[in-house]
Design an enzyme around this catalytic site. Structure first.
Site, PDB file in Angstrom:
ATOM      1  N   LYS A  21      -1.214   4.523   0.865  1.00  0.00           N
ATOM      2  CA  LYS A  21      -0.216   4.084   1.854  1.00  0.00           C
ATOM      3  C   LYS A  21       0.250   5.272   2.694  1.00  0.00           C
ATOM      4  CE  LYS A  21       1.029   0.084  -0.868  1.00  0.00           C
ATOM      5  NZ  LYS A  21       1.880  -0.575  -1.859  1.00  0.00           N
TER       6      LYS A  21
ATOM      7  N   GLN B 254       7.209   0.559  -5.123  1.00  0.00           N
ATOM      8  CA  GLN B 254       5.910   0.190  -5.688  1.00  0.00           C
ATOM      9  C   GLN B 254       6.084  -0.549  -7.018  1.00  0.00           C
ATOM     10  OE1 GLN B 254       2.815   0.690  -4.147  1.00  0.00           O
ATOM     11  NE2 GLN B 254       2.065  -0.598  -5.817  1.00  0.00           N
TER      12      GLN B 254
ATOM     13  N   ASP C  23       7.439  -5.051   2.604  1.00  0.00           N
ATOM     14  CA  ASP C  23       6.538  -5.743   1.664  1.00  0.00           C
ATOM     15  C   ASP C  23       6.681  -7.263   1.800  1.00  0.00           C
ATOM     16  OD1 ASP C  23       4.825  -4.141   0.206  1.00  0.00           O
ATOM     17  OD2 ASP C  23       6.319  -3.604  -1.316  1.00  0.00           O
TER      18      ASP C  23
END
Ligand code: NAP
Length: 290
Positions: free
Chosen positions: A52, A96, A119
């Site tokens: 990422k 995460q 997200d």
């Protein structure tokens, strides 16, 4: 059979994003800034977060990585989320997953300001997507839709069978496939489905997201169907330096000759996921939705 090349498509999209970012910056606008929070040292999570950060560089974004040890308390993590919510320089951030067992993941997700939730896991974003309002869409389903669009896979009026009903893939995928403009007729199957094979045999599009290597076999596929394989399971492979290889949910070798389109694993859905996170971050920087 057309092989859907997610790696090449993702590279094209990242180049498009970079061009857009440079245009914004040249006009005096702000360079998008993504922050990632990584807890512990899980190998998979380390790789995802590293990729990422690399994708941010490729897109011309600023990125910040915040690392915490496995024993961080829930309270400490929640105050990190609060700080990121209030930091005006940060346009979007991710925590995460998975998190250590002593931390309530849902509590953390809901603590994230939905306007920075790139997200797309916050209930406000999930709900807005469900009713067709602009919002951050979960990156994997968003990437799949983008692949279908870019490869001109016909979806209108087609029967789409989704295998798996998780909050991050199966459920949002079903919402996207049935939305106006995509117009598929959607069936979702899961571990309790009794007619999964029969449903698959009638499908024009199968999206497999269950995490069982080789689950979708040739006898489950109608000739000419489009197959999207989300599954990425590490299976031991002594011939690889890493000791494993990634395996999809589809028996690629036997299914591929039957289909109109198919995504490989790796190199299909995977590269698109990070790329869609970048698109969400660009949208966050431009305050496109909120
Ligand atoms: P998950 O949360 O474990 O959900 C799996 C789903 O599959 C559940 O709904 C489960 O049913 C269903 N399932 C399991 N075994 C089944 C069976 N034998 N028959 C029918 N349904 C079955 O998984 P996920 O997070 O959605 O991920 C699914 C796969 O996609 C994994 O391999 C994951 O690594 C991969 N993935 C890839 C990406 C990417 O970027 N490429 C992103 C996310 C996930 P129940 O609900 O009834 O338990």
């Amino acid at each position: 059979m057309i092989l859907i090349d997610g790696k090449a498509t993702a590279a094209t999209i990242k180049a498009e994003i970079k061009e857009e970012v440079e245009k914004i910056v040249a006009q005096g606008g702000k360079r998008p800034h993504l922050a990632a929070v990584l807890v512990g040292h899980d190998g998979g999570s380390e790789t995802y977060v590293k990729n990422k950060v690399l994708a941010c560089e490729a897109c011309g974004f600023k990125s910040t990585l915040l690392r915490y040890e496995e024993d961080i308390t829930e309270e400490e993590l929640l105050s990190c989320v609060s700080r990121l919510n209030l930091d005006n320089d940060i346009d979007g951030f991710i925590v995460q997953l998975p998190l250590p067992k002593h931390i309530d993941e849902q509590k953390v997700i809901e603590a994230i300001d939905y306007r920075k939730d790139v997200d797309g896991f916050h209930p406000i974003n999930v709900g807005r997507v469900a009713i067709g309002l602009p919002a951050f869409i979960s990156a994997t389903p968003k990437g799949i839709l983008e692949l279908l669009r870019r490869y001109n896979v016909e979806t209108s009026g087609k029967k789409c069978v989704i295998l798996g009903r998780s909050n991050i893939v199966g459920k949002p995928m079903s919402q996207l496939m049935m939305q106006k403009g995509v117009d598929a007729t959607v069936t979702v199957c899961h571990s309790r489905s009794k007619t999964l094979k029969e449903e698959c045999r009638q499908a024009d599009i199968i999206i497999a997201a269950i995490g069982k290597p080789g689950f979708v076999t040739a006898d489950m596929v109608k000739p000419g169907a489009a197959i999207i394989d989300v599954g990425t399971t590490r299976v031991p492979d002594a011939s690889r330096k890493s000791g494993f290889r990634l395996s999809g949910d589809v028996d690629f070798e036997n299914v591929a000759p039957l289909c109109s389109y198919i995504t490989p694993v790796p190199g299909g859905v995977g590269p698109m996921t990070i790329c869609m996170l970048m698109q969400n971050t660009l949208a966050a920087g431009q305050k496109l939705y909120y």
